[in-house]
Design a protein around this motif. Structure first.
Motif, PDB file in Angstrom:
ATOM      1  N   VAL A   1      -1.248   3.620  13.254  1.00  0.00           N
ATOM      2  CA  VAL A   1      -2.329   2.783  12.093  1.00  0.00           C
ATOM      3  C   VAL A   1      -2.405   1.993  11.802  1.00  0.00           C
ATOM      4  O   VAL A   1      -1.768   1.219  10.492  1.00  0.00           O
ATOM      5  N   ARG A   2      -3.921   1.197  11.548  1.00  0.00           N
ATOM      6  CA  ARG A   2      -3.840   0.029  11.304  1.00  0.00           C
ATOM      7  C   ARG A   2      -4.542   0.076  10.249  1.00  0.00           C
ATOM      8  O   ARG A   2      -4.747  -0.949   9.480  1.00  0.00           O
ATOM      9  N   GLN A   3      -6.076   1.291  10.323  1.00  0.00           N
ATOM     10  CA  GLN A   3      -6.782   0.940   9.708  1.00  0.00           C
ATOM     11  C   GLN A   3      -6.804   2.511   8.195  1.00  0.00           C
ATOM     12  O   GLN A   3      -7.102   3.257   8.886  1.00  0.00           O
ATOM     13  N   LEU A   4      -6.500   2.374   7.145  1.00  0.00           N
ATOM     14  CA  LEU A   4      -6.068   2.744   6.188  1.00  0.00           C
ATOM     15  C   LEU A   4      -6.777   2.526   4.843  1.00  0.00           C
ATOM     16  O   LEU A   4      -6.686   1.440   4.866  1.00  0.00           O
ATOM     17  N   THR A   5      -7.058   4.206   4.070  1.00  0.00           N
ATOM     18  CA  THR A   5      -7.986   3.536   3.304  1.00  0.00           C
ATOM     19  C   THR A   5      -7.301   4.784   1.630  1.00  0.00           C
ATOM     20  O   THR A   5      -7.031   6.466   2.202  1.00  0.00           O
ATOM     21  N   VAL A   6      -6.572   4.508   0.661  1.00  0.00           N
ATOM     22  CA  VAL A   6      -5.389   5.036  -0.023  1.00  0.00           C
ATOM     23  C   VAL A   6      -6.733   5.566  -0.993  1.00  0.00           C
ATOM     24  O   VAL A   6      -7.682   4.776  -1.629  1.00  0.00           O
ATOM     25  N   ALA A   7      -7.205   6.679  -1.079  1.00  0.00           N
ATOM     26  CA  ALA A   7      -8.005   6.923  -2.689  1.00  0.00           C
ATOM     27  C   ALA A   7      -6.949   7.779  -3.517  1.00  0.00           C
ATOM     28  O   ALA A   7      -6.440   8.375  -3.891  1.00  0.00           O
ATOM     29  N   ASN A   8      -7.539   6.619  -5.329  1.00  0.00           N
ATOM     30  CA  ASN A   8      -6.556   7.719  -6.421  1.00  0.00           C
ATOM     31  C   ASN A   8      -7.108   7.667  -7.358  1.00  0.00           C
ATOM     32  O   ASN A   8      -8.653   6.362  -7.514  1.00  0.00           O
ATOM     33  N   ARG A   9      -7.532   8.303  -8.304  1.00  0.00           N
ATOM     34  CA  ARG A   9      -7.864   8.611  -9.155  1.00  0.00           C
ATOM     35  C   ARG A   9      -7.993   6.994 -10.211  1.00  0.00           C
ATOM     36  O   ARG A   9      -9.047   6.528 -10.631  1.00  0.00           O
ATOM     37  N   THR A  10      -6.937   6.183  -9.479  1.00  0.00           N
ATOM     38  CA  THR A  10      -6.970   4.383 -10.179  1.00  0.00           C
ATOM     39  C   THR A  10      -6.252   3.626  -9.355  1.00  0.00           C
ATOM     40  O   THR A  10      -5.744   4.252  -8.135  1.00  0.00           O
ATOM     41  N   ARG A  11      -7.643   2.900  -9.221  1.00  0.00           N
ATOM     42  CA  ARG A  11      -7.664   1.571  -8.692  1.00  0.00           C
ATOM     43  C   ARG A  11      -6.651   0.859  -8.525  1.00  0.00           C
ATOM     44  O   ARG A  11      -6.030   0.989  -7.428  1.00  0.00           O
ATOM     45  N   GLU A  12      -5.290   1.066  -9.607  1.00  0.00           N
ATOM     46  CA  GLU A  12      -4.590  -0.051  -9.181  1.00  0.00           C
ATOM     47  C   GLU A  12      -2.971   0.776  -8.519  1.00  0.00           C
ATOM     48  O   GLU A  12      -2.790  -0.049  -7.739  1.00  0.00           O
ATOM     49  N   ARG A  13      -3.145   2.137  -8.744  1.00  0.00           N
ATOM     50  CA  ARG A  13      -2.385   2.745  -8.100  1.00  0.00           C
ATOM     51  C   ARG A  13      -2.832   2.270  -6.262  1.00  0.00           C
ATOM     52  O   ARG A  13      -1.719   3.015  -5.538  1.00  0.00           O
ATOM     53  N   ALA A  14      -3.649   2.905  -6.330  1.00  0.00           N
ATOM     54  CA  ALA A  14      -4.277   3.078  -4.791  1.00  0.00           C
ATOM     55  C   ALA A  14      -3.881   1.641  -4.206  1.00  0.00           C
ATOM     56  O   ALA A  14      -3.563   1.644  -3.045  1.00  0.00           O
ATOM     57  N   GLU A  15      -4.467   0.752  -5.019  1.00  0.00           N
ATOM     58  CA  GLU A  15      -4.139  -0.372  -4.296  1.00  0.00           C
ATOM     59  C   GLU A  15      -2.282  -1.086  -3.630  1.00  0.00           C
ATOM     60  O   GLU A  15      -2.373  -2.031  -3.597  1.00  0.00           O
ATOM     61  N   GLN A  16      -1.841  -1.162  -5.176  1.00  0.00           N
ATOM     62  CA  GLN A  16      -0.119  -1.052  -4.792  1.00  0.00           C
ATOM     63  C   GLN A  16       0.134  -0.627  -3.780  1.00  0.00           C
ATOM     64  O   GLN A  16       1.554  -0.920  -3.153  1.00  0.00           O
ATOM     65  N   LEU A  17      -0.526   0.867  -3.548  1.00  0.00           N
ATOM     66  CA  LEU A  17       0.280   1.135  -1.938  1.00  0.00           C
ATOM     67  C   LEU A  17      -0.106   0.724  -0.569  1.00  0.00           C
ATOM     68  O   LEU A  17      -0.024   0.817   0.083  1.00  0.00           O
ATOM     69  N   ALA A  18      -1.584   0.801  -0.576  1.00  0.00           N
ATOM     70  CA  ALA A  18      -2.482   0.165   0.708  1.00  0.00           C
ATOM     71  C   ALA A  18      -2.293  -1.044   0.635  1.00  0.00           C
ATOM     72  O   ALA A  18      -2.340  -1.600   1.385  1.00  0.00           O
ATOM     73  N   GLY A  19      -1.738  -1.643  -0.693  1.00  0.00           N
ATOM     74  CA  GLY A  19      -1.677  -3.158   0.069  1.00  0.00           C
ATOM     75  C   GLY A  19      -0.513  -3.481   0.650  1.00  0.00           C
ATOM     76  O   GLY A  19      -0.269  -5.103   1.275  1.00  0.00           O
ATOM     77  N   THR A  20       0.586  -2.874   0.115  1.00  0.00           N
ATOM     78  CA  THR A  20       2.034  -3.366   1.108  1.00  0.00           C
ATOM     79  C   THR A  20       1.664  -2.303   2.962  1.00  0.00           C
ATOM     80  O   THR A  20       3.220  -3.111   3.608  1.00  0.00           O
ATOM     81  N   LEU A  21       1.074  -2.110   3.302  1.00  0.00           N
ATOM     82  CA  LEU A  21       0.500  -1.392   4.694  1.00  0.00           C
ATOM     83  C   LEU A  21      -1.173  -2.254   4.869  1.00  0.00           C
ATOM     84  O   LEU A  21      -1.344  -1.701   6.139  1.00  0.00           O
TER      85      LEU A  21
END
Length: 422
Positions: free
Chosen positions: A204-224
């Motif tokens: 899977v290469r098209q991945l979106t992470v939704a979270n209450r705080t965008r910063e934490r979502a960006e940390q996880l999504a950014g690594t992948l």
């Protein structure tokens, strides 16, 4: 020489103790140098993970107390605290333990594959620190061969036994080609992080992470290489998502039947795979009533996991059999190496005695002594020198009635008797 395996693991020690006994990468080289420098240690390797710290050594004697003392000194721990949670294995049991560790039979998650990679890293670290000699080198190589055989011939690593992996495994039953699938992950905790990594590894290469705080979502999504959104943006993301996996601590559902229905209409009813790992649930149960939604809950995953645990246990039994065969093979190789070393020593001694007698004979010839007498004396001296030690040992064995040694000497030193005449 004695093979020793000594350590602690998740079964024998609390996480607090394991943290204190663990070696950081920066400590490995100095630790191996110190361990190898102990008077009784000839070879040493060190395995340190979150669940275990183990030392594999070749020692002059068993030496487990001395090595345990060193482990306590290195980490500043009382030896009594270590003794309560440490275990040790010798010789064949040590080899068997290493092979069981390598294939995941001694892991918290039965058959988990990461430990083999960690063991290979430990082996490379020991090589760089010059901690390996012939014994441990051969043992590790034999262990890696056994682990490969177990992975190839059994299904011990085939079936998922974690919630995250089971969720991805279920998704693979719906989608043939993950590379064209879009995934929406709701939450950014440890479970979702594992799900994200498993999905990425699956293609899977098209991945979106939704979270209450965008910063934490960006940390996880950014690594992948994924995208990050807030929970408010989920309705728009649902329209594009083929896979939805949610695990938050929200007290009320985040995805209702109406929200999903609207997304399905815009998707023109392309199917959606959903997994709700959260407790309490993030997705309303009524969503599962929709015709184009495949909804699974954590209970569904537990059923898959339990079934896979049973499959892994069958594979584990097969692995135990292969390991026993592997231990036998290692024993055979070890005996051959031991015999080879003895043969080299015997030949070296014989050649040294030969050279001594030859040099003395050449010196006599150089002084003009009678060649025939020199040859006779050479033969006499060489025979005496070669047979002196065996003769003394045979006399002592006869005096002490060591019949097995006498029989072995006869088999080694005497020609086979010719068949008696009829």
């Amino acid at each position: 020489m004695t093979l020793l395996a000594l350590g602690i693991n998740h079964r024998t020690a609390t996480v607090e103790v394991r943290e204190q006994v663990a070696f950081t990468p920066a400590q490995l080289e100095s630790a191996l140098t110190e361990l190898r420098g102990l008077p009784e240690v000839r070879e040493a390797a060190l395995l340190s993970t979150c669940n275990r710290t183990e030392l594999y050594c070749v020692t002059d004697t068993a030496g487990e107390r001395e090595i345990l003392d060193w482990l306590g000194r290195f980490h500043g721990l009382a030896i009594e605290d270590l003794t309560r949670c440490a275990y040790h294995y010798l010789e064949n049991d040590a080899a068997r333990h290493l092979m069981r560790v390598a294939v995941g039979l001694d892991s918290m998650v039965l058959g988990e594959p990461q430990i083999l990679g960690q063991l290979k890293e430990a082996y490379q670290s020991a090589r760089r620190a010059h901690g390996l000699g012939g014994e441990l080198e051969c043992l590790f190589q034999h262990t890696f061969a056994v682990a490969k055989q177990v992975r190839t011939r059994t299904g011990i690593g085939r079936n998922p036994v974690s919630v995250a992996y089971a969720a991805v495994s279920l998704a693979s039953r719906i989608f043939d080609d993950f590379s064209r699938s879009r995934a929406l992950l709701i939450g950014a905790g440890e479970t979702i992080e594992l799900v994200a990594r498993h999905l990425h590894e699956a293609g899977v290469r098209q991945l979106t992470v939704a979270n209450r705080t965008r910063e934490r979502a960006e940390q996880l999504a950014g690594t992948l290489g994924g995208a990050a959104i807030t929970l408010d943006e989920i309705p728009e993301a649902l329209v594009r998502a083929d896979i939805v996996i949610s695990s938050t601590a929200a007290p009320l559902p985040l995805l209702g039947k109406g929200m999903v229905e609207r997304a399905l209409r815009q998707r023109r009813h392309r199917p959606v795979f959903m997994v709700d790992i959260a407790v309490p649930r993030d997705i309303e149960p009524e969503v599962g009533e929709l015709g184009d939604v495949f909804l699974y809950t954590v209970d569904d995953l537990e059923a898959v996991i339990e079934e896979n645990r049973r499959h892994r246990q069958v594979a584990a039994d097969q692995a135990e059999s292969l390991i026993e065969h592997g231990v036998g093979g290692w024993q055979h190789e070890r005996r051959l190496r031991s015999g080879g070393a003895l043969i080299r020593e015997v030949r070296a001694r014989g050649e040294a005695l030969r050279d001594l007698s030859r040099d003395q004979a050449l010196a006599r010839l150089a002084r003009g002594e009678d060649p025939e007498e020199v040859v006779r004396r050479l033969a006499h001296q060489l025979t005496n020198r070669l047979l002196h030690r065996p003769t003394v040992a045979l006399r002592d064995a006869a005096s002490d009635e060591q019949h097995e040694l006498l029989d072995a000497a006869a088999a080694l030193l005497l020609d086979e008797p010719s068949d008696p005449s009829p």
